[in-house]
Design a protein around this motif. Structure first.
Motif, PDB file in Angstrom:
ATOM      1  N   LEU B 167       0.835  -1.067   0.004  1.00 50.76           N
ATOM      2  CA  LEU B 167      -0.101   0.077  -0.115  1.00 50.76           C
ATOM      3  C   LEU B 167       0.832   1.265  -0.172  1.00 50.76           C
ATOM      4  CD1 LEU B 167      -2.665  -1.214   2.812  1.00 50.76           C
ATOM      5  CD2 LEU B 167      -3.162  -0.851   0.246  1.00 50.76           C
ATOM      6  N   GLU B 168       0.350   1.968  -0.851  1.00 48.74           N
ATOM      7  CA  GLU B 168       1.424   3.374  -0.877  1.00 48.74           C
ATOM      8  C   GLU B 168       0.517   4.646  -0.348  1.00 48.74           C
ATOM      9  OE1 GLU B 168       4.220   3.667  -2.111  1.00 48.74           O
ATOM     10  OE2 GLU B 168       4.644   1.925  -3.149  1.00 48.74           O
ATOM     11  N   GLU B 169       0.973   5.218   0.592  1.00 46.82           N
ATOM     12  CA  GLU B 169       0.313   6.303   1.215  1.00 46.82           C
ATOM     13  C   GLU B 169      -0.152   7.321   0.197  1.00 46.82           C
ATOM     14  OE1 GLU B 169       1.085   8.174   5.547  1.00 46.82           O
ATOM     15  OE2 GLU B 169       2.152   9.547   3.986  1.00 46.82           O
ATOM     16  N   PRO B 170      -1.304   8.091  -0.054  1.00 45.88           N
ATOM     17  CA  PRO B 170      -2.330   7.929   1.084  1.00 45.88           C
ATOM     18  C   PRO B 170      -3.354   6.548   0.913  1.00 45.88           C
ATOM     19  CG  PRO B 170      -3.195   9.386  -0.520  1.00 45.88           C
ATOM     20  CD  PRO B 170      -1.711   8.801  -1.029  1.00 45.88           C
ATOM     21  N   ILE B 171      -3.069   5.785   0.201  1.00 45.19           N
ATOM     22  CA  ILE B 171      -3.892   4.585   0.202  1.00 45.19           C
ATOM     23  C   ILE B 171      -3.747   3.925   1.412  1.00 45.19           C
ATOM     24  CG2 ILE B 171      -4.655   2.581  -1.321  1.00 45.19           C
ATOM     25  CD1 ILE B 171      -4.692   5.334  -2.531  1.00 45.19           C
ATOM     26  N   ASP B 175      -9.009   1.248   1.955  1.00 42.90           N
ATOM     27  CA  ASP B 175      -9.171   1.100   0.350  1.00 42.90           C
ATOM     28  C   ASP B 175      -9.379  -0.255   0.125  1.00 42.90           C
ATOM     29  OD1 ASP B 175      -9.474   3.961  -0.186  1.00 42.90           O
ATOM     30  OD2 ASP B 175      -7.443   3.752   0.723  1.00 42.90           O
ATOM     31  N   LEU B 176      -8.408  -1.122   0.827  1.00 41.65           N
ATOM     32  CA  LEU B 176      -8.164  -2.678   0.409  1.00 41.65           C
ATOM     33  C   LEU B 176      -9.159  -3.285   0.782  1.00 41.65           C
ATOM     34  CD1 LEU B 176      -6.591  -5.013  -0.555  1.00 41.65           C
ATOM     35  CD2 LEU B 176      -5.456  -4.984   1.755  1.00 41.65           C
ATOM     36  N   ILE B 177      -9.785  -3.128   1.936  1.00 41.45           N
ATOM     37  CA  ILE B 177     -10.796  -3.855   2.377  1.00 41.45           C
ATOM     38  C   ILE B 177     -12.128  -3.687   1.899  1.00 41.45           C
ATOM     39  CG2 ILE B 177     -11.611  -2.633   4.505  1.00 41.45           C
ATOM     40  CD1 ILE B 177     -11.693  -6.479   4.239  1.00 41.45           C
ATOM     41  N   LEU B 178     -12.273  -2.166   1.359  1.00 43.60           N
ATOM     42  CA  LEU B 178     -13.651  -1.908   0.693  1.00 43.60           C
ATOM     43  C   LEU B 178     -13.483  -2.559  -0.984  1.00 43.60           C
ATOM     44  CD1 LEU B 178     -13.847   1.892   1.495  1.00 43.60           C
ATOM     45  CD2 LEU B 178     -15.525  -0.052   2.079  1.00 43.60           C
ATOM     46  N   GLN B 269     -10.918   3.850  -2.702  1.00 43.81           N
ATOM     47  CA  GLN B 269     -12.143   3.012  -2.958  1.00 43.81           C
ATOM     48  C   GLN B 269     -13.417   3.758  -2.165  1.00 43.81           C
ATOM     49  OE1 GLN B 269     -12.467   0.165  -5.053  1.00 43.81           O
ATOM     50  NE2 GLN B 269     -10.493   0.930  -5.494  1.00 43.81           N
ATOM     51  N   VAL B 270     -14.512   3.807  -2.531  1.00 41.65           N
ATOM     52  CA  VAL B 270     -15.766   4.630  -1.628  1.00 41.65           C
ATOM     53  C   VAL B 270     -17.016   3.444  -1.862  1.00 41.65           C
ATOM     54  CG1 VAL B 270     -17.375   6.349  -1.443  1.00 41.65           C
ATOM     55  CG2 VAL B 270     -14.940   6.847  -2.381  1.00 41.65           C
ATOM     56  N   ALA B 271     -17.605   3.337  -0.613  1.00 40.77           N
ATOM     57  CA  ALA B 271     -18.729   2.494  -0.662  1.00 40.77           C
ATOM     58  C   ALA B 271     -19.897   3.283  -0.623  1.00 40.77           C
ATOM     59  CB  ALA B 271     -18.721   1.616   0.758  1.00 40.77           C
ATOM     60  N   LEU B 396     -18.733   5.440   2.313  1.00 37.36           N
ATOM     61  CA  LEU B 396     -17.592   4.753   3.527  1.00 37.36           C
ATOM     62  C   LEU B 396     -16.198   5.138   2.680  1.00 37.36           C
ATOM     63  CD1 LEU B 396     -19.339   1.657   4.733  1.00 37.36           C
ATOM     64  CD2 LEU B 396     -19.264   4.061   5.869  1.00 37.36           C
ATOM     65  N   ALA B 397     -15.255   5.642   3.230  1.00 37.27           N
ATOM     66  CA  ALA B 397     -13.995   5.847   2.662  1.00 37.27           C
ATOM     67  C   ALA B 397     -13.021   5.890   3.711  1.00 37.27           C
ATOM     68  CB  ALA B 397     -13.847   7.014   1.833  1.00 37.27           C
ATOM     69  N   SER B 398     -11.720   6.041   3.183  1.00 41.13           N
ATOM     70  CA  SER B 398     -10.582   5.850   4.221  1.00 41.13           C
ATOM     71  C   SER B 398     -10.148   7.253   4.913  1.00 41.13           C
ATOM     72  CB  SER B 398      -9.183   5.648   3.319  1.00 41.13           C
ATOM     73  OG  SER B 398      -8.852   7.108   2.787  1.00 41.13           O
ATOM     74  N   PRO B 399      -9.432   7.451   5.975  1.00 44.15           N
ATOM     75  CA  PRO B 399      -9.077   8.663   6.828  1.00 44.15           C
ATOM     76  C   PRO B 399      -8.899   9.866   5.796  1.00 44.15           C
ATOM     77  CG  PRO B 399      -8.560   6.695   7.982  1.00 44.15           C
ATOM     78  CD  PRO B 399      -8.906   6.338   6.552  1.00 44.15           C
ATOM     79  N   ALA B 400      -7.838   9.349   4.773  1.00 37.13           N
ATOM     80  CA  ALA B 400      -7.300  10.236   3.833  1.00 37.13           C
ATOM     81  C   ALA B 400      -8.305  10.905   2.977  1.00 37.13           C
ATOM     82  CB  ALA B 400      -6.220   9.586   3.083  1.00 37.13           C
ATOM     83  N   THR B 401      -9.154   9.981   2.643  1.00 37.36           N
ATOM     84  CA  THR B 401     -10.291  10.325   1.587  1.00 37.36           C
ATOM     85  C   THR B 401     -11.366  11.331   2.276  1.00 37.36           C
ATOM     86  OG1 THR B 401     -10.173   8.481  -0.123  1.00 37.36           O
ATOM     87  CG2 THR B 401     -12.165   9.785   0.208  1.00 37.36           C
TER      88      THR B 401
END
Lengths: 163, 423
Positions: B167-171, B175-178, B269-271, B396-401
């Motif tokens: 995983l490369e920041e900011p991923i 994002d992976l589990i979504l 990734q976004v749910a 739903l998304a990552s803290p970065a997003t």
């Protein structure tokens, strides 16, 4: 043997739409829980559900939160059984533990519509709809014993000799 | 034939040489968790007709779902729980403010490799990140566990999810589990034990691994195991509440499915509303206007999440018309964020910092959403009505997003706010 009127829903009916989270930490009696049953999915359900009705749904019924009220509220609303193509594991356990029969069945579910009548023969393991009989596998004996005692608490009371 | 992780743990707990998939076993969990629902559970317990909790030392009770109490009814529930733990001699009690149960159990050293942990909360799967077998159960079952210490479990079949790359920041692991849940679906691992493995998992921090195990339930899994390693043992050093024996799957274990993913070059990734498996790469939803942004919860409320959000928010302001809520997963994390100056960054950006707890995630209080509003959240569920109004939308998304989107007021690719990882 039961005969019931069908309420039909799709896949992935989650416990937040069956019983909203905002009520989960309020001390409610089962009859009060039933007033909120399916509130986020079908506002007609709580008003029109009748004792002995049956829910028929697609895959993964009861997914999401472990909240047991999702099973309790359906039982208290008068639902006699839930037939679904598959169940989430926690809802499945909660239903059995509340004495609410759950039937895993794929065949025939797509043909069952809201308002249809289905009959369920638990001993023979069949669901009959419009003259067609569909077979469902028996529950494991450990699980059936809980259901037959009316749920987990009466079952454990019996085991512990508290009755 | 070798055994999977789930088979090995369940066989060991049942005192058997081996168990087959589908076999029902009766076991005694090592630890059991309940939270604010302990008020209701204690009443069910009283109906069983047993006076004393059989093994008080095996129960951990954390108040987190409605803390601090925002209504008299919640306050009464908490009071009843405090009385119950006192009467029953349950020493492992963490009152309002210590944190979210799924953060508190690891911090206090209960999430142990090889342990069998059950909780009356579906996200109990989180402790799989430490090599435990952990799963959610219902309230009646928890009441019976208080009374007898025993429960039946069915031995699940196992999936192996192999994640290569890095995983490369900011991923992030969110994002992976979504991506995984979007690909396999909300019932993609129904009643299965997932074993996450591969280079990307090995390289991940424990906090990142917890995101995967936490959300394993969102594709129906019974538990989400990650093999304990040096990082796990270092975290547990001086923290573990008892000795533990790590359990690893046999090399020739049988998996119903082996699924492969690549963490490298993963897009954010976004749910989308209203299911967790309704996932798309960020470009499909970029530009969607938001009213509220939430960073925290048991999924993404850890220090590394707050650091990542802080990097993006530093020197920026939350967009007009957007509420940004920060919800640290525990008191320890809040303290860490204070010491690192992150809380200052958030407040300067215009965020509203909440106390550690579950906050608005399940719609019980603190920041619920109105009809027609859109919330972008780092939590684990976006079901209709989850955060308040059934006519609101949750992404739903990552803290970065979420951090990047809070600045712009629309769903935004964090890579745009994060050029070269240095911003």
């Amino acid at each position: 043997m039961i005969e019931g009127r069908v309420w039909k829903y799709g896949d992935d009916v989650n416990t937040d739409v069956i019983f909203p989270g905002k009520y989960t930490y309020q001390p409610l009696e089962p009859a009060e829980m039933a007033e909120h049953a399916m509130e986020n999915l079908d506002s007609s359900f709580a008003k029109e559900v009748k004792k002995g009705d049956v829910i028929v749904a697609g895959y993964n019924f009861g997914c999401g939160s472990s909240r047991e009220q999702a099973a309790t509220c359906l039982k208290a609303a008068g639902i006699a059984a839930v037939i679904a193509k598959s169940f989430s594991r926690i809802f499945f356990r909660n239903a059995i533990n509340n004495g609410l029969p759950v039937i895993e069945l794929e065949d025939g579910v797509d043909d069952m519509e809201k308002g249809d009548t289905v009959s369920i023969d638990f001993e023979a393991g069949t669901v009959t709809h419009k003259g067609n009989a569909y077979h469902f596998p028996a529950l494991p004996k450990e699980v059936l014993a809980i259901l037959n005692d009316g749920g987990l608490i009466p079952h454990v009371r019996k085991q512990l000799g508290r009755e | 034939m070798g055994m999977s992780f789930a088979q090995k743990v369940l066989a060991a707990k049942a005192g058997l040489q081996s168990v087959a998939v589908g076999q029902i076993v009766e076991i005694e969990p090592d630890y059991c968790l309940s939270h604010d629902n302990t008020a209701a559970i204690s009443k069910t317990f009283n109906k069983i007709g047993v006076e004393r909790v059989k093994y008080p030392e095996r129960f951990v009770i954390v108040l987190d779902h409605t803390v601090p109490a925002s209504t008299e009814k919640y306050a009464l529930g908490h009071k009843e729980i405090r009385e119950f733990v006192r009467e029953q001699g349950i020493a492992n009690f963490y009152d309002a403010g210590v944190g979210i149960c799924h953060q508190v159990l690891p911090e206090k050293g209960f999430a142990l490799p090889g342990a069998l942990i059950l909780g009356s909360d579906s996200h109990t799967t989180t402790y799989g990140a430490f090599g435990a077998f952990s799963a959610g159960v219902g309230r009646s079952e928890m009441a019976v566990l208080y009374a007898t210490g025993k429960i039946w479990l069915k031995t699940p079949a196992s999936f192996k999810i192999v994640v290569s790359g890095k995983l490369e920041e900011p991923i992030t692991s969110k994002d992976l589990i979504l991506k995984i849940i979007g690909d396999i679906g909300a019932d993609g691992a129904l009643y299965r034990s997932i074993e996450f493995t591969g280079r990307a998992i090995e390289e991940m921090s424990l906090s990142s691994r917890m995101v995967l195990s936490n959300m394993a339930i969102e594709c129906g899994a019974k538990n989400g195991y990650i093999a304990p390693d040096k990082k796990t043992f270092a975290f547990l050093d001086g923290r573990a509440v008892c000795e533990y024996t790590p359990v690893y799957p046999d090399a020739d274990a049988k998996y119903e499915k082996v699924l492969e993913f690549d963490a490298t070059r993963l897009d954010p990734q976004v749910a989308k509303p209203h299911t967790v498996d309704n996932v798309s790469p960020i470009e499909e939803v970029a530009g969607t206007k938001i009213d509220q942004a939430l960073i925290g919860t048991c999924t993404n409320g850890r220090l590394e999440d707050l650091r990542l959000a802080g990097k993006i928010l530093s020197g920026n302001k939350v967009a007009d018309g957007v509420r940004l809520l920060i919800l640290p997963a525990s008191q320890q994390i809040l303290l860490g964020a204070l010491k690192e100056g992150l809380i200052e960054t958030f407040v300067e950006a215009g965020a509203l910092v909440l106390n550690p707890g579950c906050g608005p995630c399940l719609g019980a209080h603190q920041g619920v959403v109105a009809p027609g509003e859109v919330c972008l959240s780092t939590a684990n569920r976006n079901f209709k009505g989850r955060m308040g109004s059934r006519d609101a939308e949750i992404y739903l998304a990552s803290p970065a997003t979420v951090a990047a989107s809070a600045i712009t007021g629309v769903i935004t690719d964090p890579r745009a706010e994060f050029v070269g990882g240095t911003k």
